[in-house]
Every structure is written in C-alpha cells, then in structure tokens.
Motif scaffolding. Structure first.
Motif, mmCIF file in Angstrom:
data_model
loop_
_atom_site.group_PDB
_atom_site.id
_atom_site.type_symbol
_atom_site.label_atom_id
_atom_site.label_comp_id
_atom_site.label_asym_id
_atom_site.label_seq_id
_atom_site.Cartn_x
_atom_site.Cartn_y
_atom_site.Cartn_z
ATOM 1 N N GLU A 135 64.071 33.473 60.723
ATOM 2 C CA GLU A 135 63.655 34.542 59.812
ATOM 3 C C GLU A 135 64.516 34.579 58.553
ATOM 4 O OE1 GLU A 135 63.353 39.406 59.984
ATOM 5 O OE2 GLU A 135 62.858 38.241 61.774
ATOM 6 N N LEU A 136 65.820 34.626 58.723
ATOM 7 C CA LEU A 136 66.703 34.708 57.560
ATOM 8 C C LEU A 136 66.702 33.404 56.764
ATOM 9 C CD1 LEU A 136 69.632 36.686 59.198
ATOM 10 C CD2 LEU A 136 68.197 37.477 57.325
ATOM 11 N N GLY A 137 66.642 32.269 57.468
ATOM 12 C CA GLY A 137 66.574 30.997 56.758
ATOM 13 C C GLY A 137 65.302 30.866 55.935
ATOM 14 N N THR A 138 64.166 31.307 56.510
ATOM 15 C CA THR A 138 62.903 31.268 55.779
ATOM 16 C C THR A 138 62.930 32.217 54.587
ATOM 17 O OG1 THR A 138 61.706 30.737 57.818
ATOM 18 C CG2 THR A 138 60.406 31.591 55.978
ATOM 19 N N PHE A 139 63.490 33.399 54.787
ATOM 20 C CA PHE A 139 63.578 34.368 53.697
ATOM 21 C C PHE A 139 64.337 33.804 52.503
ATOM 22 C CE2 PHE A 139 66.268 37.640 51.689
ATOM 23 C CZ PHE A 139 65.281 38.377 51.063
ATOM 24 N N GLU A 140 65.500 33.237 52.763
ATOM 25 C CA GLU A 140 66.317 32.701 51.665
ATOM 26 C C GLU A 140 65.602 31.544 50.969
ATOM 27 O OE1 GLU A 140 68.920 34.052 50.605
ATOM 28 O OE2 GLU A 140 70.108 34.981 52.187
ATOM 29 N N CYS A 141 64.997 30.661 51.756
ATOM 30 C CA CYS A 141 64.347 29.481 51.182
ATOM 31 C C CYS A 141 63.137 29.866 50.330
ATOM 32 C CB CYS A 141 63.934 28.541 52.305
ATOM 33 S SG CYS A 141 63.172 27.011 51.736
ATOM 34 N N VAL A 142 62.280 30.756 50.853
ATOM 35 C CA VAL A 142 61.076 31.161 50.123
ATOM 36 C C VAL A 142 61.456 31.961 48.873
ATOM 37 C CG1 VAL A 142 58.953 32.519 50.244
ATOM 38 C CG2 VAL A 142 59.636 31.100 52.180
ATOM 39 N N ALA A 181 58.883 36.535 50.240
ATOM 40 C CA ALA A 181 59.806 35.890 51.176
ATOM 41 C C ALA A 181 59.944 36.703 52.458
ATOM 42 C CB ALA A 181 61.171 35.711 50.517
ATOM 43 N N GLY A 182 59.962 38.025 52.337
ATOM 44 C CA GLY A 182 60.052 38.863 53.527
ATOM 45 C C GLY A 182 58.839 38.715 54.422
ATOM 46 N N ALA A 183 57.640 38.705 53.822
ATOM 47 C CA ALA A 183 56.414 38.514 54.605
ATOM 48 C C ALA A 183 56.399 37.149 55.275
ATOM 49 C CB ALA A 183 55.196 38.686 53.706
ATOM 50 N N ALA A 184 56.781 36.117 54.535
ATOM 51 C CA ALA A 184 56.808 34.759 55.104
ATOM 52 C C ALA A 184 57.819 34.656 56.235
ATOM 53 C CB ALA A 184 57.145 33.747 54.012
ATOM 54 N N ALA A 185 58.953 35.297 56.075
ATOM 55 C CA ALA A 185 59.981 35.257 57.122
ATOM 56 C C ALA A 185 59.473 35.878 58.417
ATOM 57 C CB ALA A 185 61.236 35.984 56.648
ATOM 58 N N GLY A 186 58.804 37.018 58.306
ATOM 59 C CA GLY A 186 58.281 37.672 59.498
ATOM 60 C C GLY A 186 57.207 36.852 60.190
ATOM 61 N N ILE A 187 56.307 36.262 59.419
ATOM 62 C CA ILE A 187 55.205 35.495 59.999
ATOM 63 C C ILE A 187 55.722 34.231 60.684
ATOM 64 C CG2 ILE A 187 53.154 34.157 59.450
ATOM 65 C CD1 ILE A 187 52.539 36.200 57.264
ATOM 66 N N VAL A 188 56.587 33.482 60.010
ATOM 67 C CA VAL A 188 57.079 32.218 60.565
ATOM 68 C C VAL A 188 57.887 32.461 61.837
ATOM 69 C CG1 VAL A 188 58.595 30.250 60.141
ATOM 70 C CG2 VAL A 188 57.060 31.039 58.352
ATOM 71 N N SER A 189 58.782 33.430 61.809
ATOM 72 C CA SER A 189 59.605 33.694 62.991
ATOM 73 C C SER A 189 58.761 34.201 64.157
ATOM 74 C CB SER A 189 60.700 34.707 62.650
ATOM 75 O OG SER A 189 60.141 35.957 62.282
ATOM 76 N N THR A 190 57.721 34.982 63.863
ATOM 77 C CA THR A 190 56.855 35.485 64.931
ATOM 78 C C THR A 190 56.066 34.360 65.583
ATOM 79 O OG1 THR A 190 56.643 37.653 63.857
ATOM 80 C CG2 THR A 190 54.959 37.053 65.463
ATOM 81 N N LEU A 191 55.477 33.501 64.785
ATOM 82 C CA LEU A 191 54.712 32.390 65.337
ATOM 83 C C LEU A 191 55.593 31.476 66.187
ATOM 84 C CD1 LEU A 191 52.496 31.408 62.260
ATOM 85 C CD2 LEU A 191 51.763 32.592 64.338
ATOM 86 N N PRO A 242 53.882 44.493 57.168
ATOM 87 C CA PRO A 242 54.478 45.625 56.436
ATOM 88 C C PRO A 242 55.948 45.829 56.760
ATOM 89 C CG PRO A 242 53.018 46.418 58.163
ATOM 90 C CD PRO A 242 52.816 44.933 58.070
ATOM 91 N N TYR A 243 56.327 45.600 58.016
ATOM 92 C CA TYR A 243 57.727 45.825 58.379
ATOM 93 C C TYR A 243 58.647 44.827 57.679
ATOM 94 C CZ TYR A 243 62.055 45.969 61.004
ATOM 95 O OH TYR A 243 63.383 46.045 61.335
ATOM 96 N N SER A 244 58.347 43.542 57.822
ATOM 97 C CA SER A 244 59.215 42.517 57.258
ATOM 98 C C SER A 244 59.243 42.586 55.735
ATOM 99 C CB SER A 244 58.738 41.138 57.720
ATOM 100 O OG SER A 244 59.607 40.131 57.275
ATOM 101 N N THR A 245 58.076 42.811 55.129
ATOM 102 C CA THR A 245 58.024 42.904 53.670
ATOM 103 C C THR A 245 58.861 44.072 53.167
ATOM 104 O OG1 THR A 245 55.795 41.965 53.690
ATOM 105 C CG2 THR A 245 56.502 43.086 51.675
ATOM 106 N N CYS A 246 58.661 45.238 53.778
ATOM 107 C CA CYS A 246 59.403 46.433 53.371
ATOM 108 C C CYS A 246 60.888 46.292 53.680
ATOM 109 C CB CYS A 246 58.828 47.661 54.078
ATOM 110 S SG CYS A 246 59.651 49.205 53.679
#
Length: 362
Positions: A135-142, A181-191, A242-246
């Motif tokens: 999640e955090l790695g995806t957030f920073e990268c995106v 980046a927040g939305a992408a982090a939540g989706i990738v980590s969840t999948l 909504p959670y990850s984005t917010c």
C-alpha cells in the motif's frame, strides 16, 4: 606394382567399423586412457558464476525497495502493539458479543483469557506486513508518477481541440496526485492481500470453528473453493476507494498545511502521530458504513445467512438496528484506527529516514 595407400600422419590412427575406417585424432584418443593422479589432465571445464552482489546491492538501495521495507516494518510494529483493539473492533463490527468496548473486552477475557485479545494476530501480522508494504509503496510510486506526468503535461500545454468557436484545453492540473495515489494504493493492496483478511476475520470471530491457520485454510477451501477466500471483495474495493483516497489525501493536506503555518520543512515525530491519527479518524468516519457491510459479507456465512450484495447487507443492518446500526462499532474502530494510523505514519517516516535519507535519494 599396386599403388601405395596414402599414409596418415603419425599423430592419428585408424578405427575400423566393418568396411569403414575412421581416423581418430590423437587428442581424442588420449581421452580413453585411464586417468591417474600422476597423468596430466586431458582437458578442464570451468564454470564461473556471475557476481550478482553488486546488482543486488544496488537494487536493495533503490528508493522503491526502501519505501517497501519501511511500510512493512511500520505495519508490523503497529499491529504488534494494537492487536487487542483490532480484535475488539472486529467483534463489534460483525455483531458478535457485547455492543460496547468494555463489555466486549470483558467477554474476551472471560471466554478466552488474555491470549484471546491476540486471537488471529499471527495471520494478522502475516497480512499487515505485505499489505502495508504494498500500500505505502504503491502510494509513493503512483504519487511520483502522477506529479511527473502533470509537470510534463504543463510543459507541452496538453492537447487542444476547437469545436466551432469553442476551444477545449485538456489539463491534468485538476487531478490530485495524492488522491489518485491513495485510491491506487488501496485497490492494489486489497487485490493482493484480501485472502489474508478473510482468514484473519474467521480466526478472530470464531476461534472454536477455526482453531488454527491450517484448519481455517482447508475448511474455507472445502466449503467454497478458491472463491471463498475472496468473499466480500466487491464491497471491500468499493469501501476501500473512499477510505484510502480520503486517508492519504487528508494526511498529505494536513501535513502540508501545518508545515506552511509553522514555516517548517517537515513534521517531528509527535506531530506525525497527531496528523496521522486525524487522517485515520476522518477517513474511517466517512467510509464506516461500507466497512460494516464489508465485514457482514465476509463473515455472514458463519451465522448461516449471508447477504447477496453490499446493498442488501446495508439494508439488513438498517432493518434490524436502524441507521445507528451503520455505525455500530464506530467508537472501537476510531479507538483502533486513530492510534494505528498515527503510529504507522510515525514508524514509516522514521524507517524512511533510516533507509533512504542516508542514501540521499529523498
């Protein structure tokens, strides 16, 4: 007088196979001689393993690996401290036992002892380490990628279209890199880690039915196959957006605003704790009804009734408990999410300082 057959060089000799004669070079003939310690070696084969130390070292020193490891370490340290709050929160959200924090805490102690507060914590640790790292790695990268794309888009001024007398300019300036980046982090980590979330909830809510991780895996697979490990995936993704984005947007916004007001370049550790806690509180409050529906779908099979979809789960909660039922366990959730969020950001930034700042790649 018959002609003489051409003589072969002395270093070669004949091998006769039926009516054919094969010339065998002396060098190959030497291979058939018995090998002894005193005889010279006919040939030698050497295998050279490529030296991968430098490429591996350079890879481990990259920014992406540092952020990935920082997220993993921060998640592990946070969950080790806050496991009891996670257990109480999960029980209250899915409607097991008492409806308040104190009552749920007492019930766990009476039924399972102190170790019950850490029920499912093993799988929780296995879940949170890859989840937080991804999640955090995806957030920073995106976020970096989106920010770079916006800067390049500004330089080329983006595509322009003219429809009659109307000029249309496409721009990415209105898109927030942090929100995307927040939305992408939540989706990738969840999948990537949703099956671990399902296992953790089953072990936490029904330790009598699922006493161990191996039994939980075999029983869930026997009951529903591979798809059972992705129970509640759709509402999880819907709730995660909504959670990850917010969550990430609020953290970055609060951090930036506070630093500007105090004329500082960065936050200290206590300030990170507070800002992270406020970001977690805001995101959890906004998305909590979706969290309730998600948990109901994930563990609904344990009670013999599983709503078919998220809308049905929300309708069921409202019908049985009213609108306030959508926020049942909200207090316990905030009690867990706020310190978890603050501690995670504090540990994450601290590990980044250790793993990245010394390499001057921040």
């Amino acid at each position: 007088m018959p002609p003489k057959s051409p003589s072969l060089p002395q270093k070669n000799r004949y091998r006769v196979f039926g009516n054919m004669a094969l010339v065998v070079p002396k060098e190959l003939d030497e291979l058939e001689k018995p090998f002894s310690l005193h005889s010279p070696k006919p040939f030698e084969i050497r295998f050279q393993v490529p030296d991968l130390r430098v490429p591996i070292r350079d890879f481990l020193r990259t920014r992406e690996v540092g952020e990935f490891l920082s997220g993993a370490l921060a998640g592990a340290m946070t969950k080790a401290v806050l496991a009891p709050l996670e257990t109480i929160r999960t029980r209250m959200v899915v409607g097991v036992g008492s409806k308040n924090i104190t009552g749920s805490f007492i019930e766990i102690i009476e039924q399972q002892g102190w170790q019950g507060l850490w029920a499912g914590n093993g799988i929780n640790m296995l879940r949170i380490i890859p989840t937080q790292a991804i999640e955090l790695g995806t957030f920073e990268c995106v976020k970096r990628t989106m920010t770079s794309a916006q800067e390049k888009w500004k330089q080329i001024e983006g595509p322009k279209f003219q429809i009659g007398h109307v000029n249309v300019n496409f721009s990415l300036s209105w898109v927030s890199p942090v929100a995307v980046a927040g939305a992408a982090a939540g989706i990738v980590s969840t999948l990537a880690c949703h099956p671990l979330e399902v296992l953790k909830d089953r072990l936490t809510v029904s330790p009598d039915i699922y006493p161990s991780l191996s039994i939980a895996i075999s029983k869930i697979y026997k009951d529903g196959g591979v798809g059972a490990f992705y129970a509640g995936l759709s509402p999880t993704l819907v709730g995660m957006l909504p959670y990850s984005t917010c969550y990430y947007f609020m953290y970055e916004k609060l951090k930036k605003s506070y630093c500007q007001s105090k004329k500082k370049k960065c936050l200290n550790r206590p300030e990170m704790l507070v800002v992270g806690a406020l970001a977690g509180f805001t995101a959890s409050t906004i998305s909590f009804p979706l969290e309730v529906a998600r948990k109901r779908l994930m563990v609904g099979a344990l009670q013999g009734k599983c709503p078919p979809n998220m809308v049905a789960a929300l309708a069921e909660v409202i019908r049985d408990e009213g609108l306030m039922g959508l926020y049942r366990g909200w207090g316990a959730s905030c009690l867990k999410v706020m310190p978890a969020s603050g501690i995670t950001w504090m540990f994450y930034e601290a590990w980044k300082d250790i793993l990245l700042v010394e390499k001057r790649i921040l």
